[in-house]
Design a protein around this motif. Sequence first.
Motif, PDB file in Angstrom:
ATOM      1  N   PRO A 165       0.813  -1.222   0.000  1.00 25.35           N
ATOM      2  CA  PRO A 165       0.000   0.000   0.000  1.00 25.35           C
ATOM      3  C   PRO A 165       0.843   1.267   0.000  1.00 25.35           C
ATOM      4  CG  PRO A 165      -0.459  -1.335   1.936  1.00 25.35           C
ATOM      5  CD  PRO A 165       0.542  -2.068   1.119  1.00 25.35           C
ATOM      6  N   VAL A 166       2.078   1.169   0.507  1.00 24.25           N
ATOM      7  CA  VAL A 166       2.984   2.314   0.467  1.00 24.25           C
ATOM      8  C   VAL A 166       4.277   1.874  -0.214  1.00 24.25           C
ATOM      9  CG1 VAL A 166       4.286   4.018   1.783  1.00 24.25           C
ATOM     10  CG2 VAL A 166       2.004   3.326   2.564  1.00 24.25           C
ATOM     11  N   ILE A 167       4.600   2.559  -1.312  1.00 23.22           N
ATOM     12  CA  ILE A 167       5.844   2.305  -2.029  1.00 23.22           C
ATOM     13  C   ILE A 167       6.892   3.281  -1.517  1.00 23.22           C
ATOM     14  CG2 ILE A 167       6.984   2.466  -4.284  1.00 23.22           C
ATOM     15  CD1 ILE A 167       4.290   1.657  -5.534  1.00 23.22           C
ATOM     16  N   ALA A 168       8.027   2.748  -1.122  1.00 24.98           N
ATOM     17  CA  ALA A 168       9.124   3.600  -0.664  1.00 24.98           C
ATOM     18  C   ALA A 168       9.769   4.276  -1.864  1.00 24.98           C
ATOM     19  CB  ALA A 168      10.157   2.765   0.095  1.00 24.98           C
ATOM     20  N   ALA A 169       9.751   5.603  -1.867  1.00 22.35           N
ATOM     21  CA  ALA A 169      10.398   6.388  -2.925  1.00 22.35           C
ATOM     22  C   ALA A 169      11.654   7.003  -2.313  1.00 22.35           C
ATOM     23  CB  ALA A 169       9.455   7.463  -3.442  1.00 22.35           C
ATOM     24  N   VAL A 170      12.806   6.730  -2.909  1.00 28.82           N
ATOM     25  CA  VAL A 170      14.065   7.163  -2.306  1.00 28.82           C
ATOM     26  C   VAL A 170      14.714   8.262  -3.125  1.00 28.82           C
ATOM     27  CG1 VAL A 170      14.449   4.970  -1.125  1.00 28.82           C
ATOM     28  CG2 VAL A 170      15.375   5.274  -3.412  1.00 28.82           C
TER      29      VAL A 170
END
Length: 196
Positions: free
Chosen positions: A13-18
């Motif tokens: 549900p939450v994609i880690a964007a780096v």
Amino acid sequence: MKKEYREAIDGSPVIAAVKNFESLEKALACESRIIFILFGDICNISDIAAKVKGAGKLAVVHIDLITGLASKEIAVDFIHQCTDADGIISAKPALVKYATKLSLFTVLRFFVIDSLALSNIEKQLQSVKPDVVEVLPLLMPRILTRICSISHVPVISGGLISEKEDVDTMLSAGASCISSTSENIWPIQEKSLSYD
């Protein structure tokens, strides 16, 4: 869309964007199955993607943000041939269309700033056929619901989402998942709208 990508979206549900190496290290340890890579250059993007893949996650490179790559198909060829990345993100429909031909996972990014941008989404979806779309900044649930109703592919909501309540609101409005650089919401990995 490949089953692996669909399952990763459904399971994250939450994609880690780096956006830097420090956030990359934190993302590698979080539960998100997908990492959006928003930084790097032609000298290090291969190593960054390899780190993500080595952690057992899907690596999706925001090709527009990689220093040294031009906004041309050859940049997509470079990501495809010289990195382990699973896919690309771009606001440029031609690059997404080309990446689809190469069987890369594709994210077409839209910036919703006015009604003209909103009407452009439907036109681009019909001609480009990305795997998913990402819409930014989208703390407007009613607009997100409208976009989800016209999209035949999953919709990712991103931009300015930094609280659990934001995640809850966007998922309730129809987003398949959220992308965020806010590390405090990366641990939210259940689609249940109760996080406590």
